[in-house]
Enzyme design. Structure first.
Site, PDB file in Angstrom:
ATOM      1  N   ASP A 219       8.210  -9.129   3.495  1.00 26.60           N
ATOM      2  CA  ASP A 219       7.372  -9.219   2.288  1.00 26.60           C
ATOM      3  C   ASP A 219       8.207  -9.582   1.063  1.00 26.60           C
ATOM      4  OD1 ASP A 219       5.139  -9.201   0.746  1.00 26.60           O
ATOM      5  OD2 ASP A 219       4.795  -7.027   0.835  1.00 26.60           O
TER       6      ASP A 219
ATOM      7  N   GLN B  56      -1.199  -0.009  -6.936  1.00 27.73           N
ATOM      8  CA  GLN B  56      -1.734  -1.370  -6.974  1.00 27.73           C
ATOM      9  C   GLN B  56      -1.317  -2.081  -8.268  1.00 27.73           C
ATOM     10  OE1 GLN B  56      -2.993   0.685  -4.773  1.00 27.73           O
ATOM     11  NE2 GLN B  56      -2.655  -0.968  -3.309  1.00 27.73           N
ATOM     12  N   GLY B  57      -0.783  -3.276  -8.120  1.00 30.14           N
ATOM     13  CA  GLY B  57      -0.328  -4.049  -9.274  1.00 30.14           C
ATOM     14  C   GLY B  57       1.168  -3.923  -9.523  1.00 30.14           C
ATOM     15  N   ASP B  58       1.794  -2.955  -8.884  1.00 26.91           N
ATOM     16  CA  ASP B  58       3.262  -2.858  -8.948  1.00 26.91           C
ATOM     17  C   ASP B  58       3.910  -3.736  -7.887  1.00 26.91           C
ATOM     18  OD1 ASP B  58       3.415  -0.950 -11.053  1.00 26.91           O
ATOM     19  OD2 ASP B  58       2.938   0.655  -9.635  1.00 26.91           O
ATOM     20  N   SER B  59       3.125  -4.174  -6.934  1.00 26.59           N
ATOM     21  CA  SER B  59       3.634  -4.996  -5.838  1.00 26.59           C
ATOM     22  C   SER B  59       4.495  -6.140  -6.325  1.00 26.59           C
ATOM     23  CB  SER B  59       2.472  -5.618  -5.064  1.00 26.59           C
ATOM     24  OG  SER B  59       2.048  -4.738  -4.091  1.00 26.59           O
TER      25      SER B  59
ATOM     26  N   HIS C 140       3.241 -11.062  -0.241  1.00 26.50           N
ATOM     27  CA  HIS C 140       1.789 -10.867  -0.290  1.00 26.50           C
ATOM     28  C   HIS C 140       1.213 -11.120  -1.674  1.00 26.50           C
ATOM     29  CE1 HIS C 140       2.447  -6.593  -1.693  1.00 26.50           C
ATOM     30  NE2 HIS C 140       1.283  -6.817  -2.282  1.00 26.50           N
TER      31      HIS C 140
HETATM   32  N1  ARG Z   1       0.082  -3.479  -2.220  1.00 32.39           N
HETATM   33  C1  ARG Z   1       0.136  -2.970  -3.556  1.00 32.39           C
HETATM   34  C2  ARG Z   1       0.083  -4.115  -4.549  1.00 32.39           C
HETATM   35  O1  ARG Z   1      -0.244  -5.199  -4.153  1.00 32.39           O
HETATM   36  C3  ARG Z   1       1.310  -2.069  -3.765  1.00 32.39           C
HETATM   37  C4  ARG Z   1       1.006  -0.756  -3.226  1.00 32.39           C
HETATM   38  C5  ARG Z   1       2.140   0.159  -3.255  1.00 32.39           C
HETATM   39  N2  ARG Z   1       1.614   1.407  -2.786  1.00 32.39           N
HETATM   40  C6  ARG Z   1       2.296   2.528  -2.713  1.00 32.39           C
HETATM   41  N3  ARG Z   1       1.670   3.600  -2.340  1.00 32.39           N
HETATM   42  N4  ARG Z   1       3.563   2.567  -3.018  1.00 32.39           N
HETATM   43  O2  ARG Z   1       0.205  -3.922  -5.746  1.00 32.39           O
END
Ligand code: ARG
Length: 260
Positions: free
Chosen positions: A118, A204-207, A73
């Site tokens: 993913d 967000q941003g750790d993805s 993603h």
């Molecule tokens: N989708 C998020 C990203 O793009 C990562 C989110 C992880 N969330 C969590 N609650 N562990 O950075």
């Protein structure tokens, strides 16, 4: 109120979490002195040499010296791509000794459609002379405590970080995680977090960044890829990670296609 999942994230969070869970988001926040990833601390320079920051606002890990493993993603699809910059070798993204490389090609998980699968590989235009991290090839390490690290938000709706943050989260079994997320893809996803109290999580941003632990030889091994969650660090809502061992063969094959 569920946040959009699997969006590469920076600024993509518009949550009413603070009013819904006033204590949760700030449970480990002491005003910015040590509240990190969510509920973590600063990593030491060189502690996780395989960690990569990607310019679209995601994390990644060096799978080989010129292939980064990240989340599907985080990328747009497969094919030639010279748009992504990878930054490695530093915990401080503003450190002038950072090593950078540009993407040449992206390989997104075959069949990726926004649910499960993913993972993606990014081929770099040069080798980065840093240690890589092997991926788990069996489910033997899908248990215990995992390390998570990244430059993402330190709380729901929080800012991206200049310094690499780290934390530890325990494994959450599929049956338990399914209670939190009925749409969990059990074979392809792996959950981790402090189920009862929350307070520690990726955000967000750790993805795209790795979730990892020590193997039987005391070496780091990657078991997960940061994928999604409802909010960040909420009690009852663990983080969801790509189950790397399930895709080990596919990842190896994809890397070979990129010339590994
Ligand atoms: N989708 C998020 C990203 O793009 C990562 C989110 C992880 N969330 C969590 N609650 N562990 O950075």
């Amino acid at each position: 109120m569920k946040q959009v999942k699997r969006t590469a994230a920076v600024g993509a969070v518009a949550l009413s979490a603070f009013s819904l869970f006033p204590g949760a988001a700030f449970a480990h926040d002491d005003g910015g002195k040590s509240a990190k990833i969510v509920g973590g601390t600063k990593a030491e320079q060189g502690e996780f040499p395989f960690m990569v920051r990607l310019s679209m606002g995601c994390g990644g890990a060096l799978y080989t010296q010129d292939i980064v493993l990240t989340a599907a993603h985080c990328v747009d699809g497969s094919g030639p791509n010279t748009d992504i910059t990878a930054t490695a070798g530093v915990v401080d993204l503003e450190d002038s000794s950072a090593v950078t490389a540009k993407s040449t090609e992206v390989l997104q998980a075959p069949g990726y459609n926004g649910t499960g699968k993913d993972w993606a590989l990014i081929k770099l235009d040069k080798k980065i002379d840093l240690p890589t991290m092997p991926i788990a090839e069996t489910d033997a390490y899908n248990n215990g405590d995992f390390t998570i690290a990244g430059w993402g938000a330190d709380k729901e709706g929080g800012d991206q970080q200049r310094y690499l943050l780290k934390a530890s989260v325990p494994f959450v079994d599929d049956a338990t995680c399914k209670n939190a997320y009925s749409n969990l893809v059990e074979k392809e996803e792996l959950c981790a977090g402090l189920l009862d109290q929350g307070g520690v999580d990726t955000c967000q941003g750790d993805s795209g960044g790795p979730m990892f632990r020590k193997d039987d030889s005391d070496k780091w091994i990657q078991v997960g890829i940061v994928s999604w969650g409802e909010g960040c660090a909420r009690p009852g809502k663990p983080g969801v990670y790509t189950e790397v061992s399930n895709f080990a063969e596919d990842i190896k094959k994809a890397a070979a296609e990129l010339g590994a």
